[in-house]
Scaffold this active site. Structure first.
Site, PDB file in Angstrom:
ATOM      1  N   LYS A  40       0.843  -1.210   0.000  1.00 34.78           N
ATOM      2  CA  LYS A  40       0.000   0.000   0.000  1.00 34.78           C
ATOM      3  C   LYS A  40       0.875   1.256   0.000  1.00 34.78           C
ATOM      4  O   LYS A  40       2.070   1.193   0.349  1.00 34.78           O
ATOM      5  CB  LYS A  40      -0.931  -0.017   1.215  1.00 34.78           C
ATOM      6  CG  LYS A  40      -0.218  -0.019   2.555  1.00 34.78           C
ATOM      7  CD  LYS A  40      -1.184  -0.354   3.702  1.00 34.78           C
ATOM      8  CE  LYS A  40      -0.458  -0.302   5.028  1.00 34.78           C
ATOM      9  NZ  LYS A  40      -1.280  -0.841   6.133  1.00 34.78           N
ATOM     10  N   TYR A 249      15.026  31.112   6.919  1.00 28.65           N
ATOM     11  CA  TYR A 249      13.762  31.723   7.342  1.00 28.65           C
ATOM     12  C   TYR A 249      13.718  31.915   8.854  1.00 28.65           C
ATOM     13  O   TYR A 249      14.079  31.003   9.615  1.00 28.65           O
ATOM     14  CB  TYR A 249      12.572  30.842   6.959  1.00 28.65           C
ATOM     15  CG  TYR A 249      12.163  30.944   5.515  1.00 28.65           C
ATOM     16  CD1 TYR A 249      11.780  32.161   4.953  1.00 28.65           C
ATOM     17  CD2 TYR A 249      12.130  29.808   4.711  1.00 28.65           C
ATOM     18  CE1 TYR A 249      11.385  32.234   3.622  1.00 28.65           C
ATOM     19  CE2 TYR A 249      11.733  29.864   3.391  1.00 28.65           C
ATOM     20  CZ  TYR A 249      11.363  31.089   2.850  1.00 28.65           C
ATOM     21  OH  TYR A 249      10.971  31.157   1.546  1.00 28.65           O
TER      22      TYR A 249
HETATM   23  C1  LIG Z   1      -0.531  -1.793   6.865  1.00 25.15           C
HETATM   24  C2  LIG Z   1      -1.139  -3.095   7.186  1.00 25.15           C
HETATM   25  C3  LIG Z   1      -0.335  -4.228   7.342  1.00 25.15           C
HETATM   26  C4  LIG Z   1       1.179  -4.170   7.352  1.00 25.15           C
HETATM   27  O1  LIG Z   1       1.599  -3.639   8.574  1.00 25.15           O
HETATM   28  P1  LIG Z   1       3.161  -3.484   8.953  1.00 25.15           P
HETATM   29  O2  LIG Z   1       3.132  -3.018  10.338  1.00 25.15           O
HETATM   30  O3  LIG Z   1       3.709  -2.464   8.008  1.00 25.15           O
HETATM   31  O4  LIG Z   1       3.780  -4.808   8.747  1.00 25.15           O
HETATM   32  C5  LIG Z   1      -0.958  -5.453   7.512  1.00 25.15           C
HETATM   33  N1  LIG Z   1      -2.312  -5.543   7.579  1.00 25.15           N
HETATM   34  C6  LIG Z   1      -3.117  -4.470   7.467  1.00 25.15           C
HETATM   35  C7  LIG Z   1      -4.585  -4.632   7.557  1.00 25.15           C
HETATM   36  C8  LIG Z   1      -2.558  -3.203   7.287  1.00 25.15           C
HETATM   37  O5  LIG Z   1      -3.349  -2.122   7.205  1.00 25.15           O
END
Ligand SMILES: *Cc1c(COP(=O)(O)O)cnc(C)c1O
Length: 354
Positions: A40, A249
């Site tokens: 993702k 800045y």
């Molecule tokens: C993001 C996510 C993962 C992976 O989690 P990590 O902590 O990055 O390993 C797994 N399952 C779901 C439902 C997630 O949203």
């Protein structure tokens, strides 16, 4: 995403063999079943296409993305074969033939897919996260789910990065109860940290994300994963600044001694958090060069007084093996996940398979 070389801007180099090695390491530790990969948010900022291809070549066969559009794009790169599941779900047929696997998060999702005759979905049960998924009561009211030919029943751990948190065993018990209602359906349980919690958290399919990308799944203990990325940024200008001169800045930093200041081509528009103003460091010619003054939109200034050999056009490391995403996150008061997913669209991405 910029993929050409970028001599005047930041470059993220991604070591695909290190990601593959991390995946194999997780497979070794998850003896109860397979290990998928969570891609993702563009594989946590590193590029879902190249990362997905490398992992598929290493025989990873189950991928997870958050949103439908991510799944459609990933299917184009991976072609047919591997499972691509969409954690946020989508309506029946909305994947337009991409062959994506919906995650059913609500009773409404279940009804819609049952009515449409969708096959091969993943049922998400909530066991304590209170974010997505059916709770025990909703699951009990679901009735017959055989028509959906569920590929998996999944749940997600809320506190897996803290092995002594009682939430973990509570979630394991609730997941076992949910699975007892769905005999014969495979389970998907652990995220990265969950894989390190032991056998109770094993299932037919683990869903690691961060550990693949080198983030420590066991905070506070030695990081068992390899580093996979490096962000380098070119020096646009070097100037001599007399003691007493303010820089940047708000004139927040004033040189205490006669100093050399290097201005580099990255800023908060590239996801380098402004909170790192006066806190972050760059690695310049192998040495630490502190960020001085404010991080601006496109530029950062470094005190390179102690790096006399640094020249205009040289590159410095902002994130990488000498300064991991987790370490940058500590300085910024956030987590490595946010450091990686913030990596800007202007950075070029280069992929190595050394
Ligand atoms: C993001 C996510 C993962 C992976 O989690 P990590 O902590 O990055 O390993 C797994 N399952 C779901 C439902 C997630 O949203």
């Amino acid at each position: 995403m910029v993929t050409e070389p970028n001599p005047y801007g930041g470059e993220v180099t991604v070591d695909l063999s290190a990601i593959t090695a991390n995946w194999l390491e997780l497979c070794e530790r998850h003896q109860s079943g397979h290990v998928g990969a969570v891609l993702k948010a563009d594989a946590y900022g590193l590029g879902a296409g190249p990362v997905g291809k490398a992992l598929a070549t290493a025989t990873c066969w189950n991928f997870f993305v958050a949103q439908l559009a991510e799944g459609v794009a990933l299917r184009r790169t991976l072609s047919h074969g591997p499972m691509i599941a969409v954690l946020g779900g989508f309506g029946p047929g909305a994947d337009q033939g991409a062959g994506l696997t919906p995650v059913l998060n609500t009773p409404q999702d279940v009804d819609a897919h049952r009515t449409a005759g969708t096959q091969g979905a993943i049922l998400h049960v909530d066991t304590g996260m209170e974010r997505l998924g059916l709770n025990a009561e909703q699951l009990a009211q679901c009735g017959d789910l055989t028509g959906l030919r569920l590929r998996y029943v999944m749940t997600h751990l809320a506190c897996a990065d803290n092995p002594v948190d009682p939430m973990n065993s509570a979630q394991a018990a609730r997941f076992a109860a949910a699975r007892a209602r769905l005999p014969g359906v495979a389970g998907s349980f652990a995220n990265s940290s969950g894989i390190f919690l032991g056998e109770t958290f094993g299932s037919e399919l683990a869903r690691p994300g961060c550990a693949l990308y080198g983030i420590n799944p066991t905070p506070g203990r030695r990081n068992p994963m390899r580093q996979v990325m490096r962000l380098t940024v070119p020096v646009l200008q070097i100037r001599d600044v007399a003691a007493g001169t303010p820089v940047g800045y708000g004139a927040t930093w004033v040189a205490k001694r006669d100093s050399r200041v290097a201005t580099i081509a990255a800023g908060y528009a590239d996801g380098y958090l402004r909170h790192l103003s006066g806190r972050g460091i760059a690695i310049a010619a192998g040495r630490e060069a502190p960020i001085v003054g404010r991080v601006s939109m496109d530029l950062i200034t470094l005190d390179v007084t102690d790096v006399p050999e640094l020249r205009q056009g040289d590159r410095v490391e902002l994130i990488g093996p000498h300064q991991t995403p987790d370490q940058v996150a500590d300085l910024a008061g956030t987590i490595g996940y946010e450091v990686l997913t913030s990596l800007g669209a202007r950075y070029a991405r280069r992929y190595t398979t050394a």
